[in-house]
Design an enzyme around this catalytic site. Structure first.
Site, PDB file in Angstrom:
ATOM      1  N   GLU A  25       0.844  -1.183   0.000  1.00 36.41           N
ATOM      2  CA  GLU A  25       0.000   0.000   0.000  1.00 36.41           C
ATOM      3  C   GLU A  25       0.888   1.244   0.000  1.00 36.41           C
ATOM      4  O   GLU A  25       1.860   1.278   0.751  1.00 36.41           O
ATOM      5  CB  GLU A  25      -0.905   0.041   1.229  1.00 36.41           C
ATOM      6  CG  GLU A  25      -1.937   1.148   1.118  1.00 36.41           C
ATOM      7  CD  GLU A  25      -2.914   1.215   2.310  1.00 36.41           C
ATOM      8  OE1 GLU A  25      -2.753   0.440   3.273  1.00 36.41           O
ATOM      9  OE2 GLU A  25      -3.819   2.035   2.234  1.00 36.41           O
ATOM     10  N   HIS A  63      -6.922  -2.260  14.904  1.00 35.60           N
ATOM     11  CA  HIS A  63      -7.107  -1.502  13.663  1.00 35.60           C
ATOM     12  C   HIS A  63      -6.862  -2.390  12.442  1.00 35.60           C
ATOM     13  O   HIS A  63      -7.699  -2.460  11.537  1.00 35.60           O
ATOM     14  CB  HIS A  63      -6.156  -0.300  13.665  1.00 35.60           C
ATOM     15  CG  HIS A  63      -6.218   0.549  12.443  1.00 35.60           C
ATOM     16  ND1 HIS A  63      -6.924   1.722  12.388  1.00 35.60           N
ATOM     17  CD2 HIS A  63      -5.652   0.401  11.217  1.00 35.60           C
ATOM     18  CE1 HIS A  63      -6.807   2.257  11.179  1.00 35.60           C
ATOM     19  NE2 HIS A  63      -6.034   1.468  10.450  1.00 35.60           N
ATOM     20  N   GLU A  64      -5.725  -3.065  12.424  1.00 35.46           N
ATOM     21  CA  GLU A  64      -5.394  -3.886  11.246  1.00 35.46           C
ATOM     22  C   GLU A  64      -6.365  -5.058  11.135  1.00 35.46           C
ATOM     23  O   GLU A  64      -6.791  -5.414  10.033  1.00 35.46           O
ATOM     24  CB  GLU A  64      -3.953  -4.385  11.310  1.00 35.46           C
ATOM     25  CG  GLU A  64      -2.898  -3.293  11.491  1.00 35.46           C
ATOM     26  CD  GLU A  64      -3.017  -2.110  10.550  1.00 35.46           C
ATOM     27  OE1 GLU A  64      -3.524  -2.284   9.418  1.00 35.46           O
ATOM     28  OE2 GLU A  64      -2.620  -0.991  10.928  1.00 35.46           O
ATOM     29  N   HIS A 117      -9.638  -3.967   9.633  1.00 36.36           N
ATOM     30  CA  HIS A 117      -9.566  -3.746   8.183  1.00 36.36           C
ATOM     31  C   HIS A 117     -10.007  -4.981   7.389  1.00 36.36           C
ATOM     32  O   HIS A 117     -10.339  -4.864   6.209  1.00 36.36           O
ATOM     33  CB  HIS A 117      -8.132  -3.414   7.771  1.00 36.36           C
ATOM     34  CG  HIS A 117      -7.796  -1.948   7.755  1.00 36.36           C
ATOM     35  ND1 HIS A 117      -8.628  -0.999   7.199  1.00 36.36           N
ATOM     36  CD2 HIS A 117      -6.681  -1.282   8.167  1.00 36.36           C
ATOM     37  CE1 HIS A 117      -8.028   0.198   7.292  1.00 36.36           C
ATOM     38  NE2 HIS A 117      -6.868   0.057   7.882  1.00 36.36           N
TER      39      HIS A 117
HETATM   40  N1  TRP Z   1      -3.171   0.784   5.731  1.00 38.06           N
HETATM   41  C1  TRP Z   1      -2.180   1.002   6.748  1.00 38.06           C
HETATM   42  C2  TRP Z   1      -2.984   1.280   7.993  1.00 38.06           C
HETATM   43  O1  TRP Z   1      -3.539   2.285   8.232  1.00 38.06           O
HETATM   44  C3  TRP Z   1      -1.310   2.164   6.421  1.00 38.06           C
HETATM   45  C4  TRP Z   1       0.074   1.884   5.915  1.00 38.06           C
HETATM   46  C5  TRP Z   1       0.925   0.961   6.394  1.00 38.06           C
HETATM   47  C6  TRP Z   1       0.769   2.570   4.909  1.00 38.06           C
HETATM   48  N2  TRP Z   1       2.110   1.057   5.733  1.00 38.06           N
HETATM   49  C7  TRP Z   1       2.051   2.020   4.814  1.00 38.06           C
HETATM   50  C8  TRP Z   1       0.450   3.615   4.058  1.00 38.06           C
HETATM   51  C9  TRP Z   1       3.005   2.497   3.932  1.00 38.06           C
HETATM   52  C10 TRP Z   1       1.392   4.086   3.155  1.00 38.06           C
HETATM   53  C11 TRP Z   1       2.658   3.531   3.099  1.00 38.06           C
HETATM   54  O2  TRP Z   1      -3.260   0.457   8.751  1.00 38.06           O
HETATM   55 ZN    ZN Z   2      -5.615   1.633   8.481  1.00 37.87          ZN
END
Ligand code: TRP
Ligand code: ZN
Length: 885
Positions: free
Chosen positions: A127, A303-304, A307
């Site tokens: 991501e 949180h994770e 998701h």
């Molecule tokens: N989706 C991740 C979260 O909020 C966010 C994230 C983790 C992220 N690593 C990253 C975003 C690196 C950008 C780049 O839980």
């Molecule tokens: Zn997140």
């Protein structure tokens, strides 16, 4: 690094993909000096895009193309076009197979995006747009595919081979190598792909879901950390149960894995079935992690995990919709934490953080809407606005619809959009449809940036027994828009009579009174609500629980604020009244300092806090929160022009006054709590967090008294605590004290004891970087030479540089500009190998508008210097150019 000028991308230009990828079959051959990635993509024309076969542009960056074939026919250079961002193919049928082989270099990937090595292990971070650094692909979240992944690596160094989904086969290979194949049955976008290979140990557990399925839970860590996983495992099981009970959401694979890595740009990542975590967000045990760290682990694990539904099963159509998953998931994790610990304390902490940091972002050059309409680099939009304000927006929907209505809406959202990539509009639509509600005006929260102001005035009519509140809302211009339309602002409020009792609320036109705390919807630029049957002029308690992310103003006297501190039935507002009182008192001290007068503090603040401190009935965590004066960063945020020195001097003066005046009460409570701590083994639960929080804030005040018995107490706590919460506070008060010998000895013994634990050394760095004693920059420079420091590790950069520039305002904003120069040099260096971290560390310099002309000039000069320092990443380019625009 790129060669062309980075381009702006617009939400209005969104188009559905021309092609879809039904299946993705990946094989990774991992070697020490390179990795080979073979991808087989089963593709077809997107039926929603009409007839014809346009060119297929696969995303790909920093890939060495070894071969490409279309339907098993190997292509030659005339058959495709290759640039540093795309591979363009020309399909000749509706349905076809693309095979590519590329060589990549995880062993020298310092950006920590794509496939990279952290310590001895291979791991991924995809991501938002990291997958294109792994293989040629349609790297966009609305292209969802079924993934099968085979990993091949040397057996001895990489005994553990992981990817998303379920393991389906494994075996030995030639030359001491082995392989494993994983299959993920759920369609997912590429940003949720993950791979891990390394020498890892795991802690195992099981969870039985609400439909009685057994799920294997595994947390993988480097062997030396195997004793620090229990708290994360407990948190995971609590999260799984909570999501079943609160949202009816069940886990959907047979296995759920978490892997801890040391080098990670953010907190953690929700890859399907294989979450990858910054080790700081997983590892916790009493001896090495503070209470705050334990709570952070619990929140991030949750949180994770959450998701899996809000993000994975239902994902985002495009990156402009990022808050669809992040705002909602932050709301979910904050409610979870509230349920696991103290609800009011959690709310206080979240609001203090939002007001200090998100409000500052919303008032600066990078201000953007919860759903931005354009960006250059999506990595720059993982912001406080998208996450924290996004969560407040979801919270307001919850407030407006009520818990039951909100649940109906979320049920409909998950059911209607399972397996889809959707937008914030779809989320709102589900909330509307499930409730017969109209949220069209409410949606302005997604499109208008800036923090609304809500000015409230009152009118009491003694003859008519009516009490009116008039709300006037406005929103300052932000870089995206000048004129703003009125928001829907839910204002929860109550009215207190002279005895402090709550008055039953009846609005004009209503048949009867109902309730003593109600939510009014302010929808117009100016709007008056009149309460009837009010027999004496009441005192309003406004925006209870911080029911909307606005700056509310009401002309309270200090005595009224003290009254609210004591009597408000809303715990959050009791705290907030105390904060408002402290702000008034501190602003008066700031003004005295600016006029060159001797500082004289309003003793009402002392007396109010004396009352709080003497109240043994009050939750000790609340006492600790109420004793905490608004921070320098918050005082900066609420100033038109922040006077760095005056803010620091005033706040330190107030702290010393409180320490001297309340010494006996603080000492009594300190000693009582320390005695309990000594007699109690460490427990990571709210009641124990509360006791230690009060004990520690008391110690930090007491230390200002300069009394020898306090120094002795600090040393005792430092030497004999069995947990990091007490030990680190003792170290911090010594570091901030004038006792040079004791300070040096404590720092040395701490470093000696924990030199092999990088997460503890991060705390050791932070405590020193945050010390506001003179000479801060020099200390930070020296610490950067310490053997435990490395600029390549984001946690180290945050611990030292982030803490200095973000929390040590008096040193960072030194009038000679040395702090700014230091930060700019660092950003220039980071830009060369980790653009995401470079861009994030830049944030303090973007706040230049808050400071005096001399500092503004110095800060802008450093931004200019970064801009002309050579080739900039798109990340740094965007922040620097917007800051100077
Ligand atoms: N989706 C991740 C979260 O909020 C966010 C994230 C983790 C992220 N690593 C990253 C975003 C690196 C950008 C780049 O839980
Ligand atoms: Zn997140």
């Amino acid at each position: 690094m790129r060669t062309e000028q980075p381009q702006m991308i617009y939400l209005k230009d969104y188009q559905a993909p021309d092609y879809l990828i039904d299946e993705t079959h990946l094989t990774f051959e991992l070697f020490e000096d390179h990795t080979l990635v073979h991808a087989q993509l089963l593709m077809r024309r997107n039926p929603a895009r009409g007839a014809g076969l346009p060119a297929l542009a696969l995303d790909g960056q920093q890939l060495e193309l070894l071969s490409v074939s279309l339907d098993d026919i190997e292509l030659t250079a005339e058959d495709y076009q290759l640039s540093d961002s795309h591979l363009i193919l020309h399909p000749t049928s509706e349905q076809f197979v693309v095979d590519t082989s590329v060589r990549i270099h995880p062993e020298s990937n310092t950006a920590l995006e794509g496939l990279y090595k952290s310590g001895g292990m291979f791991c991924t971070q995809c991501e938002a747009e990291g997958f294109r650094k792994i293989t040629y692909y349609l790297d966009r979240p609305d292209v969802m595919s079924k993934f099968t992944t085979t990993v091949v690596a040397e057996q001895h160094s990489y005994p553990i081979l992981l990817s998303n989904g379920n393991p389906i086969a494994s075996g030995p290979d030639e030359d001491g190598r082995h392989w494993a194949t994983w299959e993920d049955p759920f369609m997912k976008p590429a940003y949720l792909f993950a791979l891990v290979a390394g020498d890892l140990w795991c802690v195992e557990d099981t969870f039985t879901t609400m439909s009685e399925r057994s799920v294997a839970l595994r947390i993988y860590v480097e062997p030396e950390n195997i004793d620090k996983c229990q708290h994360a495992m407990t948190s995971l099981k609590k999260s799984m149960r909570w999501d079943e009970e609160t949202y009816g959401r069940e886990y959907d694979l047979d296995i759920f894995m978490i892997v801890a890595v040391n080098d990670f740009n953010m907190g953690a990542m929700e890859n399907k079935g294989l979450n990858i975590f910054n080790s700081s967000a997983v590892l916790a045990r009493a001896e090495t992690a503070t209470d705050a760290a334990h709570q952070r682990v619990e929140a991030i694990v949750a949180h994770e995990y959450f998701h899996n539904w809000s993000g994975n099963r239902v994902t985002c159509r495009d990156w402009f919709q990022l808050s669809l998953k992040e705002g909602f998931t932050v709301f979910r994790d904050s409610e979870f934490s509230a349920d696991m610990n103290s609800r009011t304390v959690k709310r206080i902490q979240d609001v203090a953080y939002l007001r200090t940091h998100q409000f500052a972002e919303d008032a600066g050059p990078m201000a953007h809407a919860v759903r931005p309409e354009s960006f250059i680099e999506i990595s720059n939009f993982y912001t406080l606005t998208v996450y924290e304000k996004g969560s407040e927006v979801v919270r307001m929907i919850h407030t407006l619809l009520g818990a039951e209505g909100f649940r109906k809406g979320s049920d409909l959202y998950f059911e209607r959009h399972d397996g889809q990539a959707v937008t914030c509009d779809d989320f709102i639509k589900a909330m509307e449809d499930a409730n017969g509600a109209d949220l069209s005006q409410f949606k302005r929260w997604y499109s208008q940036a800036g923090t609304p102001r809500l000015a409230v005035s009152e009118h009491y009519d003694a003859q008519q027994h009516t009490y009116s509140l008039t709300f006037a809302q406005s929103c300052p211009a932000t870089p995206d828009k000048i004129e703003k339309l009125p928001f829907v602002i839910p204002v929860e409020l109550g009215l207190l009579d002279a005895g402090g009792s709550e008055i039953a609320l009846q609005l004009a036109g209503e048949a009867a009174a109902s309730g003593t705390s109600r939510v009014l919807s302010v929808t117009e630029a100016e709007q008056t609500f009149t309460f009837v049957g009010i027999n004496e002029k009441p005192l309003p308690s406004l925006l209870r629980g911080f029911s909307a992310p606005v700056k509310l103003s009401f002309d309270y006297s200090r005595d009224q604020l003290m009254f609210l501190m004591q009597h408000d039935s809303d715990g959050f507002n009791r705290w907030d009244a105390g904060q408002q009182l402290a702000v008034q008192v501190l602003q008066e001290l700031i003004a005295q300092h600016q006029r060159g007068e001797a500082l004289v503090m309003d003793q009402r603040l002392v007396e109010a806090l004396r009352t709080v401190l003497g109240n043994e009935q009050l939750d000790q965590a609340m006492v600790a929160e109420m004793l905490s004066l608004p921070g320098e960063a918050y005082l900066t945020e609420i100033s038109d022009v922040a006077d760095v020195e005056a803010i620091h001097v005033a706040r330190e003066f107030a702290r010393k006054q409180l320490a001297d005046s309340l010494f006996d009460a603080l000492w009594t409570r300190y000693q009582a709590n320390r005695e309990v701590s000594k007699a109690t083994p460490y427990v990571a639960e709210a009641e124990h967090f509360a006791r230690r929080a009060l004990q520690n804030i008391a110690l930090s005040y007491l230390m200002l008294s300069g009394k020898p018995q306090v120094l002795a107490a600090a040393l005792e706590q430092f030497e004999h605590s069995d947990n990091m919460t007490e030990r680190l506070t003792a170290l911090a008060v010594l570091v901030n004290s004038p006792y040079e010998a004791e300070k040096a000895a404590a720092l040395a013994s701490f470093a000696e004891q924990f030199k092999d634990n990088p997460l503890v050394m991060d705390q050791w760095f932070s405590v020193q970087a945050g010390s506001t004693l003179p000479g801060g920059l020099q200390r930070v420079r020296e610490l950067m030479q310490h053997p435990a420091f490395t600029i390549k590790n984001p946690n180290k950069v945050r611990a030292l540089v982030g803490a200095f520039a973000g929390q040590n305002l008096i040193n960072f904003h030194a009038a000679d500009g040395s702090g700014y120069r230091f930060l700019a040099d660092l950003v220039i260096e980071l830009n060369g190998f980790n653009p995401q971290i470079a861009s994030r560390q830049l944030a303090p310099l973007t706040r230049w508008r808050k400071y005096d002309a001399a500092r503004q000039a110095l800060m802008k000069a450093e931004l200019e210097r970064i801009r002309s320092s050579g080739e900039l990443s798109s990340d740094v380019f965007e922040v620097v150019s917007k800051s100077l625009a």
